[in-house]
Design an enzyme around this catalytic site. Structure first.
Site, PDB file in Angstrom:
ATOM      1  CD  GLU A   1       4.477  26.916 -11.377  1.00 12.56           C
ATOM      2  OE1 GLU A   1       4.400  25.767 -10.899  1.00 12.56           O
ATOM      3  OE2 GLU A   1       5.416  27.298 -12.114  1.00 12.56           O
ATOM      4  CB  ILE A   2       0.863  22.954 -12.400  1.00 15.82           C
ATOM      5  CG1 ILE A   2      -0.298  21.988 -12.148  1.00 15.82           C
ATOM      6  CG2 ILE A   2       2.161  22.420 -11.798  1.00 15.82           C
ATOM      7  CD1 ILE A   2      -0.124  20.656 -12.847  1.00 15.82           C
TER       8      ILE A   2
ATOM      9  CB  ALA B   1       0.632  24.361 -20.113  1.00 19.98           C
TER      10      ALA B   1
ATOM     11  CG  LEU C   1      12.276  29.299 -19.636  1.00 18.61           C
ATOM     12  CD1 LEU C   1      12.538  30.724 -19.182  1.00 18.61           C
ATOM     13  CD2 LEU C   1      13.010  29.010 -20.934  1.00 18.61           C
TER      14      LEU C   1
ATOM     15  CG  ASP D   1       9.947  17.224 -12.766  1.00 20.88           C
ATOM     16  OD1 ASP D   1      10.889  16.431 -12.939  1.00 20.88           O
ATOM     17  OD2 ASP D   1       9.198  17.175 -11.780  1.00 20.88           O
TER      18      ASP D   1
ATOM     19  CB  THR E   1      15.039  29.457  -7.008  1.00 19.87           C
ATOM     20  OG1 THR E   1      15.850  28.873  -8.027  1.00 19.87           O
ATOM     21  CG2 THR E   1      14.019  30.377  -7.630  1.00 19.87           C
ATOM     22  CD  GLU E   2      15.355  26.687  -0.656  1.00 18.02           C
ATOM     23  OE1 GLU E   2      15.153  25.476  -0.902  1.00 18.02           O
ATOM     24  OE2 GLU E   2      14.904  27.253   0.344  1.00 18.02           O
TER      25      GLU E   2
END
Length: 260
Positions: free
Chosen positions: A93-94, A131, A150, A153, A234-235
């Site tokens: 995760e960036i 990644a 998954l 963006d 999540t929102e």
């Protein structure tokens, strides 16, 4: 396929776990520019990566096999952990705050496990990294058996399509890290992005899409389809549910290397 498994079938029950982090303390922008300099430390080669720093002694004799690229809040990893207890799984995760949340959540789950004389969740870890730039620095040739992309963006603007996580150049790296027979899972609620990912994976000579029957029988796909649910609603997931968006999954198999 839009996911026939109910939300309750895939959401892990973590109600007894004390000290789980709260998202309100880990506020973060929804997206990050993958081409920016994010001041990330990474190994010069896979042999220089010390995995015990992430998995402790559980890394001894094991190598990472599953990678969730852009793992979000870690819901998929946490749900798959008890299904594949002997497989090391890594979320990449960036976004700093999001990766901090996943790291803290896994730490809380491990503490709870040890208090109950178990070793649950020691096979999952999260790493802040990019990644798109550094994947071969972490993984050897043919090391991985599953990769997950998954709800990435979509980068709608044409000039930003080069930022998408599935491109011909990046697929060459994924094919390098994946073993023959390994699987790539993709899903999005943006049909244009789904078409883009399927097009480029179909065009690559080392990938083939699973048949409808194979996808239907894949036991991980329900967790993939419900990734938003696994991330504790999540929102963005709630918004997608309210708007009744479709979900577009696809699974591709890594083919054997051609004869030299």
């Amino acid at each position: 396929m839009t996911g026939e498994t109910s939300e309750n079938d895939v959401r892990p029950d973590l109600s007894a776990v004390q000290g789980l982090p709260q998202k309100r303390h880990y506020r973060q922008r929804a997206h990050a520019n993958p081409h920016s300099d994010h001041d990330i430390n990474y190994p010069v080669c896979p042999a220089r990566m010390d995995w015990t720093g992430l998995y402790g002694n559980y890394a001894n004799g094991r190598k990472v096999e599953f990678v969730d690229v852009g793992c979000g809040y870690g819901g998929l990893l946490i749900s798959l952990s008890p299904l594949y207890p002997e497989s090391l799984m890594l979320g990449m995760e960036i976004r700093m705050k999001v990766s901090d949340f996943v790291i803290d959540k896994i730490a809380a789950l491990r503490r709870h496990s040890k208090e109950n004389d178990k070793v649950d969740y020691f096979n999952v870890a999260c790493l802040r990294s990019n990644a798109m730039k550094f994947l071969p620095n972490y993984f050897e040739k043919h090391q991985l058996s599953k990769m997950f992309f998954l709800f990435p963006d979509p980068h709608f603007k044409n000039r930003k399509h080069k930022w998408r996580i599935i491109t011909p150049a990046l697929l060459a790296e994924y094919a390098y890290c994946l073993r023959p027979g390994g699987l790539v899972y993709t899903i999005t609620d943006v049909e244009d992005l789904h078409d883009w990912m399927v097009l480029h994976l179909n065009e690559h000579p080392l990938f083939e899409r699973l048949t409808d029957e194979e996808e239907k029988n894949d036991k991980i796909l329900p967790y993939v389809v419900n990734r938003f649910v696994l991330d504790c609603s999540t929102e963005e997931g709630q918004k997608a549910a309210r708007e009744g968006r479709n979900k577009y999954p696809a699974i591709f198999r890594r083919l054997p290397d051609p004869d030299p």
